[in-house]
Motif scaffolding. Structure first.
Motif, PDB file in Angstrom:
ATOM      1  N   GLN A  24      25.988 -23.543 -31.166  1.00 37.50           N
ATOM      2  CA  GLN A  24      25.588 -22.507 -30.212  1.00 37.50           C
ATOM      3  C   GLN A  24      26.773 -22.048 -29.373  1.00 37.50           C
ATOM      4  O   GLN A  24      26.976 -20.842 -29.163  1.00 37.50           O
ATOM      5  N   ALA A  25      27.595 -22.997 -28.906  1.00 38.35           N
ATOM      6  CA  ALA A  25      28.712 -22.663 -28.028  1.00 38.35           C
ATOM      7  C   ALA A  25      29.742 -21.784 -28.730  1.00 38.35           C
ATOM      8  O   ALA A  25      30.201 -20.779 -28.167  1.00 38.35           O
ATOM      9  N   ILE A  26      30.108 -22.150 -29.955  1.00 35.62           N
ATOM     10  CA  ILE A  26      31.114 -21.357 -30.652  1.00 35.62           C
ATOM     11  C   ILE A  26      30.549 -19.985 -31.039  1.00 35.62           C
ATOM     12  O   ILE A  26      31.266 -18.981 -31.044  1.00 35.62           O
ATOM     13  N   MET A  27      29.242 -19.930 -31.329  1.00 36.21           N
ATOM     14  CA  MET A  27      28.626 -18.631 -31.623  1.00 36.21           C
ATOM     15  C   MET A  27      28.603 -17.735 -30.388  1.00 36.21           C
ATOM     16  O   MET A  27      28.781 -16.524 -30.491  1.00 36.21           O
ATOM     17  N   LEU A  28      28.397 -18.340 -29.212  1.00 39.99           N
ATOM     18  CA  LEU A  28      28.458 -17.566 -27.975  1.00 39.99           C
ATOM     19  C   LEU A  28      29.856 -17.005 -27.759  1.00 39.99           C
ATOM     20  O   LEU A  28      30.024 -15.829 -27.414  1.00 39.99           O
ATOM     21  N   GLY A  29      30.872 -17.839 -27.954  1.00 42.34           N
ATOM     22  CA  GLY A  29      32.244 -17.375 -27.788  1.00 42.34           C
ATOM     23  C   GLY A  29      32.597 -16.275 -28.757  1.00 42.34           C
ATOM     24  O   GLY A  29      33.180 -15.248 -28.378  1.00 42.34           O
ATOM     25  N   LEU A  30      32.224 -16.474 -30.001  1.00 44.09           N
ATOM     26  CA  LEU A  30      32.502 -15.460 -31.023  1.00 44.09           C
ATOM     27  C   LEU A  30      31.680 -14.200 -30.796  1.00 44.09           C
ATOM     28  O   LEU A  30      32.185 -13.082 -30.925  1.00 44.09           O
ATOM     29  N   GLY A  31      30.411 -14.389 -30.469  1.00 41.10           N
ATOM     30  CA  GLY A  31      29.506 -13.239 -30.365  1.00 41.10           C
ATOM     31  C   GLY A  31      29.755 -12.374 -29.155  1.00 41.10           C
ATOM     32  O   GLY A  31      29.781 -11.144 -29.259  1.00 41.10           O
ATOM     33  N   ILE A  32      29.944 -12.993 -27.993  1.00 41.46           N
ATOM     34  CA  ILE A  32      30.112 -12.215 -26.760  1.00 41.46           C
ATOM     35  C   ILE A  32      31.515 -11.640 -26.651  1.00 41.46           C
ATOM     36  O   ILE A  32      31.689 -10.442 -26.391  1.00 41.46           O
ATOM     37  N   VAL A  33      32.528 -12.463 -26.880  1.00 37.79           N
ATOM     38  CA  VAL A  33      33.900 -11.979 -26.743  1.00 37.79           C
ATOM     39  C   VAL A  33      34.315 -11.132 -27.942  1.00 37.79           C
ATOM     40  O   VAL A  33      35.085 -10.177 -27.802  1.00 37.79           O
ATOM     41  N   SER A  53      29.468 -35.563 -21.920  1.00 33.44           N
ATOM     42  CA  SER A  53      30.258 -35.387 -23.143  1.00 33.44           C
ATOM     43  C   SER A  53      29.726 -34.217 -23.967  1.00 33.44           C
ATOM     44  O   SER A  53      30.502 -33.507 -24.626  1.00 33.44           O
ATOM     45  N   THR A  54      28.414 -33.996 -23.923  1.00 33.29           N
ATOM     46  CA  THR A  54      27.835 -32.837 -24.604  1.00 33.29           C
ATOM     47  C   THR A  54      28.357 -31.545 -23.995  1.00 33.29           C
ATOM     48  O   THR A  54      28.740 -30.613 -24.712  1.00 33.29           O
ATOM     49  N   LEU A  55      28.396 -31.486 -22.670  1.00 25.99           N
ATOM     50  CA  LEU A  55      28.920 -30.297 -21.994  1.00 25.99           C
ATOM     51  C   LEU A  55      30.395 -30.085 -22.321  1.00 25.99           C
ATOM     52  O   LEU A  55      30.822 -28.948 -22.573  1.00 25.99           O
ATOM     53  N   LEU A  56      31.164 -31.153 -22.348  1.00 28.29           N
ATOM     54  CA  LEU A  56      32.591 -31.026 -22.653  1.00 28.29           C
ATOM     55  C   LEU A  56      32.800 -30.482 -24.065  1.00 28.29           C
ATOM     56  O   LEU A  56      33.690 -29.658 -24.299  1.00 28.29           O
ATOM     57  N   LEU A  57      31.983 -30.935 -25.004  1.00 29.37           N
ATOM     58  CA  LEU A  57      32.074 -30.418 -26.371  1.00 29.37           C
ATOM     59  C   LEU A  57      31.667 -28.948 -26.432  1.00 29.37           C
ATOM     60  O   LEU A  57      32.274 -28.147 -27.163  1.00 29.37           O
ATOM     61  N   GLN A  58      30.655 -28.577 -25.667  1.00 30.72           N
ATOM     62  CA  GLN A  58      30.249 -27.173 -25.617  1.00 30.72           C
ATOM     63  C   GLN A  58      31.387 -26.295 -25.090  1.00 30.72           C
ATOM     64  O   GLN A  58      31.659 -25.218 -25.643  1.00 30.72           O
ATOM     65  N   ILE A  59      32.030 -26.740 -24.035  1.00 34.21           N
ATOM     66  CA  ILE A  59      33.145 -25.973 -23.468  1.00 34.21           C
ATOM     67  C   ILE A  59      34.282 -25.863 -24.477  1.00 34.21           C
ATOM     68  O   ILE A  59      34.885 -24.785 -24.647  1.00 34.21           O
ATOM     69  N   LEU A  60      34.574 -26.961 -25.158  1.00 31.27           N
ATOM     70  CA  LEU A  60      35.635 -26.953 -26.161  1.00 31.27           C
ATOM     71  C   LEU A  60      35.352 -25.939 -27.260  1.00 31.27           C
ATOM     72  O   LEU A  60      36.216 -25.114 -27.598  1.00 31.27           O
ATOM     73  N   PHE A  61      34.162 -25.992 -27.827  1.00 30.08           N
ATOM     74  CA  PHE A  61      33.843 -25.102 -28.943  1.00 30.08           C
ATOM     75  C   PHE A  61      33.711 -23.653 -28.487  1.00 30.08           C
ATOM     76  O   PHE A  61      34.024 -22.731 -29.243  1.00 30.08           O
ATOM     77  N   ALA A  62      33.254 -23.448 -27.262  1.00 29.01           N
ATOM     78  CA  ALA A  62      33.231 -22.086 -26.727  1.00 29.01           C
ATOM     79  C   ALA A  62      34.657 -21.548 -26.625  1.00 29.01           C
ATOM     80  O   ALA A  62      34.924 -20.387 -26.965  1.00 29.01           O
ATOM     81  N   GLY A  63      35.584 -22.402 -26.156  1.00 30.87           N
ATOM     82  CA  GLY A  63      36.984 -21.997 -26.078  1.00 30.87           C
ATOM     83  C   GLY A  63      37.558 -21.655 -27.438  1.00 30.87           C
ATOM     84  O   GLY A  63      38.287 -20.660 -27.587  1.00 30.87           O
ATOM     85  N   LEU A  64      37.234 -22.462 -28.441  1.00 36.43           N
ATOM     86  CA  LEU A  64      37.696 -22.164 -29.802  1.00 36.43           C
ATOM     87  C   LEU A  64      37.102 -20.845 -30.296  1.00 36.43           C
ATOM     88  O   LEU A  64      37.793 -20.045 -30.946  1.00 36.43           O
ATOM     89  N   GLY A  65      35.830 -20.627 -29.992  1.00 40.54           N
ATOM     90  CA  GLY A  65      35.191 -19.377 -30.400  1.00 40.54           C
ATOM     91  C   GLY A  65      35.836 -18.174 -29.748  1.00 40.54           C
ATOM     92  O   GLY A  65      36.068 -17.136 -30.400  1.00 40.54           O
ATOM     93  N   ILE A  66      36.158 -18.274 -28.455  1.00 41.84           N
ATOM     94  CA  ILE A  66      36.808 -17.179 -27.739  1.00 41.84           C
ATOM     95  C   ILE A  66      38.187 -16.917 -28.320  1.00 41.84           C
ATOM     96  O   ILE A  66      38.583 -15.754 -28.532  1.00 41.84           O
TER      97      ILE A  66
END
Length: 265
Positions: free
Chosen positions: A86-95, A163-176
């Motif tokens: 979900q996090a990486i899709m948000l980064g990719l989708g929104i940005v 740790s779940t939140l930290l992983l979400q932030i990481l994958f969102a950053g990769l997606g962006i």
């Protein structure tokens, strides 16, 4: 905050759908725990007969599995897999929306500079991550309170959900970072699945091969659940790795987006 408000509203239905799916996973698995825990004498020998490689690849620790929090850590690996997607899709989708729709030149005609656009879009991504994580934390804690048969280690639980939140932030950053770096983004789902599952496979390989250096190649290994369960802390080298990768991803995305040439289409 016009861009933030627009992007936030656009993604809210999707975020609620993710929350609903996570609710089903937590409820189904955790309601199953009491039945499972009541048959420890029968279930434990079955797990002990399984090869160690199978147990490691499934994220099973027999010593902790028969406690409510230990059972939660078993399903947490798969929860983190879902929230990372979900996090990486948000980064990719929104940005990366304008890249996907071939409107990159249009967004930059707005009366705001590039850094403001990227920051507001990123804030929208992290706002949705925050909603998902908060909801997941509440529903997880509530279910643990319902099914627990022993005192709950609240500090360890806090580290698990953090740790779940930290992983979400990481994958969102990769997606962006990916979103601002590529010129053509045909499929958000395809790119997101490729990245997350590639890193998840590295997690399985490390569990099977037991090579210490492989841990650094999979974010899912950076927050070892057995270590957290027994030590109520993170491993500092792994936490430092998370910080470096996350900061580099977000800083890299900022540099790329503010300096790259935008091609009219």
């Amino acid at each position: 905050m016009t861009v933030f408000s627009f992007e936030f509203r656009q993604a809210i239905k999707s975020t609620l759908a993710w929350c609903f799916g996570l609710t089903l996973i937590v409820l189904i698995f955790m309601f199953f725990y009491p039945v499972y825990a009541n048959d420890i004498d029968m279930m434990k020998p079955l797990f002990e007969k399984l090869p160690e490689i199978v147990l490691k690849s499934l994220g099973v620790n027999i010593e902790t599995l028969f406690t409510a929090l230990g059972f939660y850590t078993f399903i947490l690996l798969y929860i983190q897999l879902i929230t990372s997607i979900q996090a990486i899709m948000l980064g990719l989708g929104i940005v990366g929306k304008e890249v996907r729709l071939k409107m990159s030149d249009f967004i930059l005609t707005k009366p705001m500079d590039r850094s403001t656009i990227l920051i507001q879009k990123s804030l929208a991504v992290f706002a949705h991550i925050g909603i998902t994580w908060t909801y997941l934390t509440v529903i997880s804690y509530a279910m643990l309170q319902v099914v627990k048969t022993e005192a709950l280690n609240n500090e360890a639980f806090a580290l698990f959900v953090l740790s779940t939140l930290l992983l979400q932030i990481l994958f969102a950053g990769l997606g962006i970072l990916i979103a601002v770096s590529i010129r053509k983004l045909k499929s958000v789902v395809g790119v997101a699945m490729s990245v997350v599952f590639s890193l998840f496979v590295m997690n399985l390989m490390q569990a099977i091969l037991d090579e210490a250096w492989l841990r650094y190649l999979s974010p899912f290994q950076w927050f070892d659940k057995t270590y957290i369960f027994y030590n109520t802390s993170y491993e500092w080298p792994m936490l430092a790795t998370w910080a470096v990768v996350t900061i580099v991803s977000l800083a890299g995305a900022y540099v790329v987006f503010t300096r790259k040439d935008i091609h009219a289409v």
